[in-house]
Write an enzyme that holds these catalytic residues in place. Structure first.
Site, PDB file in Angstrom:
ATOM      1  N   SER A 123       0.809  -1.224   0.000  1.00 36.97           N
ATOM      2  CA  SER A 123       0.000   0.000   0.000  1.00 36.97           C
ATOM      3  C   SER A 123       0.837   1.266   0.000  1.00 36.97           C
ATOM      4  CB  SER A 123      -0.873  -0.022   1.256  1.00 36.97           C
ATOM      5  OG  SER A 123      -1.387   1.257   1.524  1.00 36.97           O
ATOM      6  N   GLU A 125       0.156   3.630   1.761  1.00 32.77           N
ATOM      7  CA  GLU A 125       0.237   4.046   3.171  1.00 32.77           C
ATOM      8  C   GLU A 125       1.648   3.818   3.725  1.00 32.77           C
ATOM      9  OE1 GLU A 125      -1.796   5.130   6.056  1.00 32.77           O
ATOM     10  OE2 GLU A 125      -2.723   6.133   4.364  1.00 32.77           O
ATOM     11  N   TYR A 147      -1.505   0.360  10.767  1.00 32.16           N
ATOM     12  CA  TYR A 147      -1.775  -0.288   9.476  1.00 32.16           C
ATOM     13  C   TYR A 147      -0.579  -0.125   8.546  1.00 32.16           C
ATOM     14  CZ  TYR A 147      -3.653  -0.832   4.736  1.00 32.16           C
ATOM     15  OH  TYR A 147      -3.838  -1.203   3.423  1.00 32.16           O
TER      16      TYR A 147
HETATM   17  P1  NAP Z   1     -11.445  -4.755   1.900  1.00 31.72           P
HETATM   18  O1  NAP Z   1     -12.590  -4.420   1.001  1.00 31.72           O
HETATM   19  O2  NAP Z   1     -11.436  -4.217   3.289  1.00 31.72           O
HETATM   20  O3  NAP Z   1     -11.356  -6.349   1.963  1.00 31.72           O
HETATM   21  C1  NAP Z   1     -10.578  -6.998   2.921  1.00 31.72           C
HETATM   22  C2  NAP Z   1     -10.778  -8.504   2.793  1.00 31.72           C
HETATM   23  O4  NAP Z   1      -9.938  -9.165   3.745  1.00 31.72           O
HETATM   24  C3  NAP Z   1     -12.212  -8.984   3.063  1.00 31.72           C
HETATM   25  O5  NAP Z   1     -12.524  -9.985   2.126  1.00 31.72           O
HETATM   26  C4  NAP Z   1     -12.108  -9.591   4.447  1.00 31.72           C
HETATM   27  O6  NAP Z   1     -13.037 -10.609   4.696  1.00 31.72           O
HETATM   28  C5  NAP Z   1     -10.710 -10.181   4.385  1.00 31.72           C
HETATM   29  N1  NAP Z   1     -10.133 -10.460   5.707  1.00 31.72           N
HETATM   30  C6  NAP Z   1      -9.970  -9.590   6.736  1.00 31.72           C
HETATM   31  N2  NAP Z   1      -9.391 -10.219   7.786  1.00 31.72           N
HETATM   32  C7  NAP Z   1      -9.191 -11.504   7.410  1.00 31.72           C
HETATM   33  C8  NAP Z   1      -8.648 -12.636   8.043  1.00 31.72           C
HETATM   34  N3  NAP Z   1      -8.192 -12.586   9.302  1.00 31.72           N
HETATM   35  N4  NAP Z   1      -8.587 -13.801   7.367  1.00 31.72           N
HETATM   36  C9  NAP Z   1      -9.060 -13.884   6.085  1.00 31.72           C
HETATM   37  N5  NAP Z   1      -9.621 -12.842   5.442  1.00 31.72           N
HETATM   38  C10 NAP Z   1      -9.675 -11.667   6.086  1.00 31.72           C
HETATM   39  O7  NAP Z   1     -10.059  -4.323   1.224  1.00 31.72           O
HETATM   40  P2  NAP Z   1      -9.749  -3.883  -0.284  1.00 31.72           P
HETATM   41  O8  NAP Z   1      -9.977  -2.415  -0.416  1.00 31.72           O
HETATM   42  O9  NAP Z   1     -10.400  -4.833  -1.217  1.00 31.72           O
HETATM   43  O10 NAP Z   1      -8.173  -4.067  -0.320  1.00 31.72           O
HETATM   44  C11 NAP Z   1      -7.592  -5.333  -0.645  1.00 31.72           C
HETATM   45  C12 NAP Z   1      -6.156  -5.365  -0.127  1.00 31.72           C
HETATM   46  O11 NAP Z   1      -5.423  -4.320  -0.718  1.00 31.72           O
HETATM   47  C13 NAP Z   1      -6.007  -5.161   1.374  1.00 31.72           C
HETATM   48  O12 NAP Z   1      -4.902  -5.922   1.784  1.00 31.72           O
HETATM   49  C14 NAP Z   1      -5.700  -3.688   1.522  1.00 31.72           C
HETATM   50  O13 NAP Z   1      -4.995  -3.441   2.717  1.00 31.72           O
HETATM   51  C15 NAP Z   1      -4.845  -3.478   0.287  1.00 31.72           C
HETATM   52  N6  NAP Z   1      -4.834  -2.140  -0.281  1.00 31.72           N
HETATM   53  C16 NAP Z   1      -6.015  -1.524  -0.581  1.00 31.72           C
HETATM   54  C17 NAP Z   1      -5.999  -0.275  -1.190  1.00 31.72           C
HETATM   55  C18 NAP Z   1      -7.281   0.426  -1.547  1.00 31.72           C
HETATM   56  O14 NAP Z   1      -7.227   1.637  -1.800  1.00 31.72           O
HETATM   57  N7  NAP Z   1      -8.406  -0.275  -1.626  1.00 31.72           N
HETATM   58  C19 NAP Z   1      -4.779   0.332  -1.486  1.00 31.72           C
HETATM   59  C20 NAP Z   1      -3.588  -0.345  -1.187  1.00 31.72           C
HETATM   60  C21 NAP Z   1      -3.640  -1.587  -0.602  1.00 31.72           C
HETATM   61  P3  NAP Z   1     -14.484 -10.326   5.368  1.00 31.72           P
HETATM   62  O15 NAP Z   1     -15.410 -10.028   4.218  1.00 31.72           O
HETATM   63  O16 NAP Z   1     -14.778 -11.606   6.057  1.00 31.72           O
HETATM   64  O17 NAP Z   1     -14.324  -9.165   6.297  1.00 31.72           O
HETATM   65  O1  G4F Z   2     -10.563   6.708   2.655  1.00 29.67           O
HETATM   66  P1  G4F Z   2      -9.602   6.654   3.763  1.00 29.67           P
HETATM   67  O2  G4F Z   2     -10.077   6.063   5.036  1.00 29.67           O
HETATM   68  O3  G4F Z   2      -8.330   5.885   3.176  1.00 29.67           O
HETATM   69  P2  G4F Z   2      -6.777   5.823   3.604  1.00 29.67           P
HETATM   70  O4  G4F Z   2      -6.593   6.095   5.043  1.00 29.67           O
HETATM   71  O5  G4F Z   2      -6.026   6.653   2.638  1.00 29.67           O
HETATM   72  O6  G4F Z   2      -6.465   4.271   3.359  1.00 29.67           O
HETATM   73  C1  G4F Z   2      -6.920   3.578   2.193  1.00 29.67           C
HETATM   74  O7  G4F Z   2      -5.936   3.680   1.199  1.00 29.67           O
HETATM   75  C2  G4F Z   2      -4.695   3.015   1.497  1.00 29.67           C
HETATM   76  C3  G4F Z   2      -3.761   3.255   0.304  1.00 29.67           C
HETATM   77  O8  G4F Z   2      -3.118   4.488   0.456  1.00 29.67           O
HETATM   78  C4  G4F Z   2      -4.972   1.556   1.724  1.00 29.67           C
HETATM   79  F1  G4F Z   2      -3.804   0.910   1.955  1.00 29.67           F
HETATM   80  C5  G4F Z   2      -5.911   1.387   2.897  1.00 29.67           C
HETATM   81  O9  G4F Z   2      -6.215   0.000   3.057  1.00 29.67           O
HETATM   82  C6  G4F Z   2      -7.201   2.126   2.575  1.00 29.67           C
HETATM   83  O10 G4F Z   2      -7.836   1.482   1.494  1.00 29.67           O
HETATM   84  O11 G4F Z   2      -9.055   8.133   4.091  1.00 29.67           O
HETATM   85  C7  G4F Z   2      -8.508   8.966   3.100  1.00 29.67           C
HETATM   86  C8  G4F Z   2      -8.258  10.352   3.679  1.00 29.67           C
HETATM   87  C9  G4F Z   2      -7.472  10.358   5.004  1.00 29.67           C
HETATM   88  O12 G4F Z   2      -6.482  11.342   4.940  1.00 29.67           O
HETATM   89  C10 G4F Z   2      -8.514  10.754   6.044  1.00 29.67           C
HETATM   90  O13 G4F Z   2      -7.979  11.474   7.156  1.00 29.67           O
HETATM   91  O14 G4F Z   2      -9.505  10.972   3.964  1.00 29.67           O
HETATM   92  C11 G4F Z   2      -9.406  11.649   5.206  1.00 29.67           C
HETATM   93  N1  G4F Z   2     -10.744  11.817   5.771  1.00 29.67           N
HETATM   94  C12 G4F Z   2     -11.323  13.016   6.059  1.00 29.67           C
HETATM   95  N2  G4F Z   2     -12.521  12.822   6.615  1.00 29.67           N
HETATM   96  C13 G4F Z   2     -11.584  10.851   6.140  1.00 29.67           C
HETATM   97  C14 G4F Z   2     -12.707  11.479   6.665  1.00 29.67           C
HETATM   98  N3  G4F Z   2     -11.481   9.506   6.050  1.00 29.67           N
HETATM   99  C15 G4F Z   2     -12.526   8.758   6.489  1.00 29.67           C
HETATM  100  N4  G4F Z   2     -12.452   7.415   6.376  1.00 29.67           N
HETATM  101  N5  G4F Z   2     -13.650   9.333   7.034  1.00 29.67           N
HETATM  102  C16 G4F Z   2     -13.786  10.700   7.144  1.00 29.67           C
HETATM  103  O15 G4F Z   2     -14.790  11.204   7.627  1.00 29.67           O
END
Ligand code: NAP
Ligand code: G4F
Length: 330
Positions: A123, A125, A147
């Protein structure tokens, strides 16, 4: 027929990736953990096309059995405690799943299917308090949350298994990516759901945190293609996947509210509850390496994606309102 195992298949990315692999003719195995209420919302339309194996990232034995049952050529490790905010009140759980869970997965692969190709969901992050802009594969990490720290561990243990055991292990350093399937607690979906509810008269305000934070937001459907491409290369490697554009949360609000002819300033209330103990102020990715080596590029722009999310939430909330009226009549 190629076989792939996806962890996190019920999540946003897992659902798009499963669709992509099914389209490509793969046999898709999905790792499912036990939950008291099943969560199939994102994959309801393909649920019966997935072969289900049970397991949890914190339980190595279950992962060994899952890899043994699926005998995959490709493994996509997408499972994580993925919500940054939750990682402060639950740092140990986040570490157990998002950090050590990766080692559990890698061990299961090493012991059962060492020739399988492995993708780790790293990520942006990890860049946290960024030391250079834009961020690329060589940018040093400076994580700002439990995280982010866990993802740094997951990233390096993946690199380490590649170097120690000659495994085909790749780490995709993906910047934020969103879609109508995004969890409701993440900022884009919170906003588009809020816009729909306000437009349809169900609420009048939306409580938000830091509007100055900047993110490089892409569309999840585009990003899962990059995951697949990484595992089709001759050599395993790590890649940044991003749009090379950054926007503030304030711009996100402007785009989402104005799409339905509303002004966000009339509805948004700043609530200190949503500020984080340590913020990631700016993310902006440089995905030149992915463009050149994988031939990957984004298709959906930030604005198009936010419009798509608002439209989908409007339709969903409207349908929920109709169902409620019907239920009360019955
Ligand atoms: P998400 O929608 O939160 O999905 C997370 C998945 O992980 C769900 O299927 C959840 O299952 C499963 N999970 C959680 N804990 C588990 C455990 N202990 N054992 C097995 N499965 C488990 O996340 P996403 O946005 O699709 O992201 C996918 C991956 O990419 C994650 O690793 C996230 O950290 C990473 N990532 C995401 C972003 C982004 O912007 N979306 C960016 C960079 C990296 P349940 O349905 O049972 O909860
Ligand atoms: O949507 P967010 O919660 O995503 P964040 O923290 O960037 O993390 C996501 O992206 C990562 C990749 O860079 C992934 F690895 C991670 O798993 C996840 O998918 O927040 C985005 C931004 C933050 O700066 C937060 O402070 O939005 C700001 N924000 C402002 N108001 C808020 C809010 N975020 C949330 N969730 N809720 C608010 O009300």
């Amino acid at each position: 027929m190629k076989r792939a195992l996806i962890t996190g298949v019920t999540g946003q990315d897992g659902s798009y990736l499963a669709e992509l692999l099914l389209e490509k003719g793969y046999k898709v195995y999905g790792l499912r953990r036990r939950t008291s209420t099943p969560n199939y919302e994102n994959i309801a339309h393909i649920r019966n096309e997935i072969e289900w194996v049970s397991g949890d990232l914190t339980d190595l034995a279950s992962l060994i059995l899952a890899v043994r049952a699926s005998q995959p050529e490709e493994i996509y490790n997408l499972a994580a405690q993925s919500f940054v905010e939750t990682s402060w009140p639950q740092p140990l759980l986040t570490g157990q799943i998002t950090a050590l869970g990766v080692t559990n997965m890698l061990e299961a692969v090493r012991l059962v299917s060492p020739d399988a190709r492995f993708y780790q969901a790293s990520s942006s992050e990890m860049f946290g308090k960024v030391v250079e802009t834009p961020q690329k594969e060589t940018t040093p990490f400076y994580p700002r949350s439990p995280y982010g720290v866990s993802k740094v561990y997951g990233h390096w243990i993946t690199v380490n298994y590649r170097e120690s055991f000659d495994m085909f292990a790749c780490s995709g350093i993906l910047f934020n990516h969103e879609s109508p399937r995004r969890g409701i607690e993440f900022v884009t979906r919170k906003v588009t759901d809020g816009v729909a509810r306000i437009k349809l008269g169900l609420q009048s305000e939306l409580r938000m945190g830091n509007l100055d934070a900047k993110r490089d937001w892409g569309f999840a459907g585009d990003y899962v293609k990059a995951m697949w491409l990484m595992l089709q290369q001759e050599q395993p490697d790590d890649y940044v996947i991003a749009t090379n554009e950054t926007h503030t949360v304030r711009e996100l609000l402007e785009i989402a509210f104005s799409h339905v002819d509303l002004n966000y300033e009339d509805h948004v209330v700043i609530d200190p509850k949503f500020f984080r103990p340590a913020e990631v102020d700016l993310l902006l990715g440089d995905c030149t390496k992915a463009k050149n080596k994988l031939g990957w590029e984004q298709k959906v722009s930030f604005r198009e994606m936010i419009h798509m999310m608002v439209e989908t939430d409007l339709a969903r909330v409207e349908q929920e309102m109709k169902n409620k009226v019907l239920t009360s009549v019955i």
